[in-house]
Motif scaffolding. Sequence first.
Motif, PDB file in Angstrom:
ATOM      1  N   ASP A   2       0.825  -1.138   0.057  1.00 13.94           N
ATOM      2  CA  ASP A   2      -0.015   0.102  -0.037  1.00 13.94           C
ATOM      3  C   ASP A   2       0.847   1.280  -0.205  1.00 13.94           C
ATOM      4  O   ASP A   2       1.992   1.217   0.458  1.00 13.94           O
ATOM      5  N   SER A   3       0.359   2.383  -0.583  1.00 15.05           N
ATOM      6  CA  SER A   3       1.181   3.596  -0.754  1.00 15.05           C
ATOM      7  C   SER A   3       1.315   4.048   0.902  1.00 15.05           C
ATOM      8  O   SER A   3       0.536   4.045   1.235  1.00 15.05           O
ATOM      9  N   PRO A   4       2.744   4.404   1.000  1.00 16.30           N
ATOM     10  CA  PRO A   4       2.837   5.099   2.325  1.00 16.30           C
ATOM     11  C   PRO A   4       2.072   6.317   2.548  1.00 16.30           C
ATOM     12  O   PRO A   4       2.086   6.780   3.690  1.00 16.30           O
ATOM     13  N   VAL A   5       1.563   6.926   1.335  1.00 17.54           N
ATOM     14  CA  VAL A   5       0.834   8.063   1.545  1.00 17.54           C
ATOM     15  C   VAL A   5      -0.567   7.993   2.391  1.00 17.54           C
ATOM     16  O   VAL A   5      -1.019   8.772   2.964  1.00 17.54           O
ATOM     17  N   GLU A   6      -0.818   6.875   2.310  1.00 14.69           N
ATOM     18  CA  GLU A   6      -2.058   6.363   2.990  1.00 14.69           C
ATOM     19  C   GLU A   6      -2.067   6.566   4.414  1.00 14.69           C
ATOM     20  O   GLU A   6      -2.902   6.392   5.375  1.00 14.69           O
ATOM     21  N   ILE A   7      -0.613   6.460   5.011  1.00 14.00           N
ATOM     22  CA  ILE A   7      -0.497   6.658   6.522  1.00 14.00           C
ATOM     23  C   ILE A   7      -0.975   7.953   6.734  1.00 14.00           C
ATOM     24  O   ILE A   7      -0.893   8.868   6.280  1.00 14.00           O
ATOM     25  N   PRO A   8      -1.643   8.092   7.816  1.00 12.91           N
ATOM     26  CA  PRO A   8      -2.235   9.337   8.438  1.00 12.91           C
ATOM     27  C   PRO A   8      -1.316  10.279   9.271  1.00 12.91           C
ATOM     28  O   PRO A   8      -1.647  10.411  10.223  1.00 12.91           O
ATOM     29  N   PHE A   9      -0.433  10.724   8.326  1.00 15.59           N
ATOM     30  CA  PHE A   9       0.547  11.519   9.080  1.00 15.59           C
ATOM     31  C   PHE A   9       0.121  12.679   9.631  1.00 15.59           C
ATOM     32  O   PHE A   9       0.643  13.168  10.918  1.00 15.59           O
ATOM     33  N   LYS A  10      -0.828  13.250   9.303  1.00 15.13           N
ATOM     34  CA  LYS A  10      -1.350  14.651   9.929  1.00 15.13           C
ATOM     35  C   LYS A  10      -2.078  14.107  11.090  1.00 15.13           C
ATOM     36  O   LYS A  10      -2.023  15.113  12.059  1.00 15.13           O
ATOM     37  N   SER A  11      -2.355  13.130  11.463  1.00 18.41           N
ATOM     38  CA  SER A  11      -3.008  12.896  12.865  1.00 18.41           C
ATOM     39  C   SER A  11      -2.002  12.619  13.878  1.00 18.41           C
ATOM     40  O   SER A  11      -2.209  12.856  15.200  1.00 18.41           O
ATOM     41  N   ARG A  50       8.704  15.190  -2.156  1.00 18.05           N
ATOM     42  CA  ARG A  50       7.553  16.166  -2.592  1.00 18.05           C
ATOM     43  C   ARG A  50       6.291  15.702  -2.329  1.00 18.05           C
ATOM     44  O   ARG A  50       5.664  16.705  -2.021  1.00 18.05           O
ATOM     45  N   ILE A  51       5.935  14.726  -2.163  1.00 15.28           N
ATOM     46  CA  ILE A  51       4.702  14.277  -1.697  1.00 15.28           C
ATOM     47  C   ILE A  51       4.438  14.491  -0.208  1.00 15.28           C
ATOM     48  O   ILE A  51       3.509  15.139   0.039  1.00 15.28           O
ATOM     49  N   LEU A  52       5.208  14.195   0.464  1.00 20.22           N
ATOM     50  CA  LEU A  52       5.248  14.361   1.934  1.00 20.22           C
ATOM     51  C   LEU A  52       5.082  15.999   2.297  1.00 20.22           C
ATOM     52  O   LEU A  52       4.279  16.194   3.323  1.00 20.22           O
ATOM     53  N   CYS A  53       5.810  16.750   1.501  1.00 23.67           N
ATOM     54  CA  CYS A  53       5.953  18.292   2.111  1.00 23.67           C
ATOM     55  C   CYS A  53       4.570  18.595   1.796  1.00 23.67           C
ATOM     56  O   CYS A  53       3.888  19.687   2.380  1.00 23.67           O
ATOM     57  N   LYS A  54       3.708  18.009   0.634  1.00 17.43           N
ATOM     58  CA  LYS A  54       2.568  18.621   0.291  1.00 17.43           C
ATOM     59  C   LYS A  54       1.437  18.117   1.545  1.00 17.43           C
ATOM     60  O   LYS A  54       0.433  18.695   1.679  1.00 17.43           O
ATOM     61  N   VAL A  55       1.548  16.864   1.905  1.00 17.04           N
ATOM     62  CA  VAL A  55       0.759  16.256   2.971  1.00 17.04           C
ATOM     63  C   VAL A  55       0.689  17.237   4.171  1.00 17.04           C
ATOM     64  O   VAL A  55       0.110  17.290   4.830  1.00 17.04           O
ATOM     65  N   LEU A  56       2.237  17.329   4.766  1.00 14.77           N
ATOM     66  CA  LEU A  56       2.181  18.058   5.926  1.00 14.77           C
ATOM     67  C   LEU A  56       2.387  19.706   5.642  1.00 14.77           C
ATOM     68  O   LEU A  56       2.523  20.335   6.639  1.00 14.77           O
ATOM     69  N   SER A  57       2.199  19.945   4.508  1.00 12.90           N
ATOM     70  CA  SER A  57       2.148  21.653   4.031  1.00 12.90           C
ATOM     71  C   SER A  57       3.330  22.342   4.609  1.00 12.90           C
ATOM     72  O   SER A  57       3.289  23.260   5.261  1.00 12.90           O
ATOM     73  N   VAL A  58       4.612  21.870   4.356  1.00 14.03           N
ATOM     74  CA  VAL A  58       5.917  22.386   4.646  1.00 14.03           C
ATOM     75  C   VAL A  58       6.656  22.376   3.558  1.00 14.03           C
ATOM     76  O   VAL A  58       6.542  21.916   2.372  1.00 14.03           O
ATOM     77  N   ASN A  59       7.771  23.448   3.672  1.00 17.54           N
ATOM     78  CA  ASN A  59       8.379  23.591   2.457  1.00 17.54           C
ATOM     79  C   ASN A  59       9.505  22.353   2.278  1.00 17.54           C
ATOM     80  O   ASN A  59       9.913  21.721   3.218  1.00 17.54           O
ATOM     81  N   ARG A  60       9.552  22.088   1.022  1.00 13.29           N
ATOM     82  CA  ARG A  60      10.463  20.847   0.889  1.00 13.29           C
ATOM     83  C   ARG A  60      11.995  20.929   1.391  1.00 13.29           C
ATOM     84  O   ARG A  60      12.608  19.751   1.848  1.00 13.29           O
ATOM     85  N   ASN A  61      12.758  22.134   1.150  1.00 12.54           N
ATOM     86  CA  ASN A  61      13.792  22.365   1.810  1.00 12.54           C
ATOM     87  C   ASN A  61      13.989  21.857   3.303  1.00 12.54           C
ATOM     88  O   ASN A  61      14.734  21.494   3.953  1.00 12.54           O
ATOM     89  N   THR A  62      12.924  22.485   3.998  1.00 11.31           N
ATOM     90  CA  THR A  62      12.720  22.211   5.616  1.00 11.31           C
ATOM     91  C   THR A  62      12.637  20.933   5.753  1.00 11.31           C
ATOM     92  O   THR A  62      13.148  20.245   6.500  1.00 11.31           O
ATOM     93  N   LEU A  63      11.877  19.969   4.908  1.00 10.83           N
ATOM     94  CA  LEU A  63      11.541  18.524   5.049  1.00 10.83           C
ATOM     95  C   LEU A  63      12.965  17.916   4.906  1.00 10.83           C
ATOM     96  O   LEU A  63      13.268  16.947   5.679  1.00 10.83           O
ATOM     97  N   ILE A  64      13.700  18.222   3.887  1.00 12.09           N
ATOM     98  CA  ILE A  64      14.954  17.584   3.614  1.00 12.09           C
ATOM     99  C   ILE A  64      15.969  17.717   4.560  1.00 12.09           C
ATOM    100  O   ILE A  64      16.477  16.914   4.954  1.00 12.09           O
ATOM    101  N   LYS A  65      16.026  18.887   5.303  1.00 12.13           N
ATOM    102  CA  LYS A  65      16.735  19.180   6.503  1.00 12.13           C
ATOM    103  C   LYS A  65      16.462  18.358   7.556  1.00 12.13           C
ATOM    104  O   LYS A  65      17.362  17.863   8.380  1.00 12.13           O
ATOM    105  N   ALA A  66      15.182  18.269   7.923  1.00 11.23           N
ATOM    106  CA  ALA A  66      14.835  17.261   8.969  1.00 11.23           C
ATOM    107  C   ALA A  66      15.150  15.884   8.976  1.00 11.23           C
ATOM    108  O   ALA A  66      15.574  15.258   9.576  1.00 11.23           O
TER     109      ALA A  66
END
Length: 495
Positions: A2-11, A50-66
């Motif tokens: 199953d696609s990892p995007v289905e994980i409810p990250f925002k919860s 790219r997908i996860l930064c949209k899910v979490l509404s964050v800048n991609r560079n910020t996510l990469i740094k994390a």
Amino acid sequence: MDSPVEIPFKSFIQLKPEESTAIYLQLVFEFIKAIQTGFLPEGTKLPGTRILCKVLSVNRNTLIKAFQDLESQGWIETLPNKGTFILSQQKQKNKAEFTVSKEQNIPPDNIGFNFQRSTILESPIETSNLPYQFNDGMPDLRLVQTDVLARLYVSKLKRRKTSKTYEQIELRSHSNFKTHFSNYLNLTRGVRISTSNLLTASSHEIALYLVTKVLITPGDKVVVASPGYYMSNMTLTNTGAQIISIPVNEDGIDTKRLKEICETTKIRVLYLTSNYHYPTTISLSAKKRIEVLELANQYGFVILEDDYDFEFHYDNNPVLPLAAFDSNQKVVYIGSFGKSLPSGFSYGFVAAPAEFIKELEKHQNILEPRIDVIKEQVLTEWITEGEVHRLSKKNKKIYKERRDHFVSILNDKLKGKIKFKIPPRGLAIWVEWLDHFNLVQFQKECSKQGLFLPKTILYQTKNLTATRLGFGNLEKEEMEKAVSILGECLAIITQ
């Protein structure tokens, strides 16, 4: 898979832009917390940045740094052309000398059919062959009186046959067991139930699963404490519930925050370990107990009270569960019985309104269609003859001595390095480290010295470095050596 995007990250990844802490650090701390509480089990593949930064509404560079920070700390690994994964202990077994207890390899892609795969229910439990080991508060199997149980079990197997059918014997045996077991719970926990208010299951985990299956539907809002119990969080998340976490203070969950949530959100369930909060061992104060019951009545949510460790209290006046004071039938009370008995003799149970119990039984008939008559007869006899009380009294004395000795060793060998409170019950101590260091590096250093620290007992956020150290499975000499290793490894990584 199953696609990892289905994980409810925002919860469970909750960012607060209004705070002064940088967003990338918030991401680091939230991902660490999600890994430690079981929302992201080891081996889980994360979506692309790219997908996860949209899910979490964050800048991609910020996510990469994390992610770079998480990888440097040993929480995740990025494999070329494969993706980013929660760090798998299986790949470190030659270094750390421990392995995951169950194989979690992804099946080959050439199998003849498709099936649903869960990224939520991957087991985070680890095992080790190292000589010294901490766990999250399990009893010592070496203390189990298998000879007494074996004699009683064999005597029941050899009993004279009757003319009654197996179904008649099963029904009568189960009814008799429920009568004595409900009386036992009334006496020891003050819950005031009859047999119609009681369901017994083969384990605590089955009891929790049945309750969540009947009580929660996808999209329901469920409030849990943070930090919390990774296994129950996995079970709750698997129902499709939206998890809302609230902090734990010195006297239990933050009831002020709970009320604020209730004022804006329809809450279905509050999951609560009121008597012995996992992992911090804090007991909910008398004042907050009243507040929680009042809030449940006012806002209509159900209190799912999990009393997983009631048997291990060390005073003559144990704190009774919320279920003992529930006049509005808002509490569903689950617990365990016989944790000091051999594997297979322990039980899980649910105490709740009779109509709810009837619904649970429908689902239990699918999972557990047959009753172990001999097992129930043995335990009924143990209860009626007072053997359960005798064994409980004996074990509590042993574990109290171990707790006191463990406290003495911690104060002696780690003085000035830690802070903790002596718990009045349970088989673990919540230890907060005064120095802020990387717990994963600490774990690896301890492994080199022969001490196993499973990741499930490690807790680290921006303001917290803590471990839940189980002492119940350790004898005095083992405690001394284990704590000595903790001190030696702490000196190495903080020098």
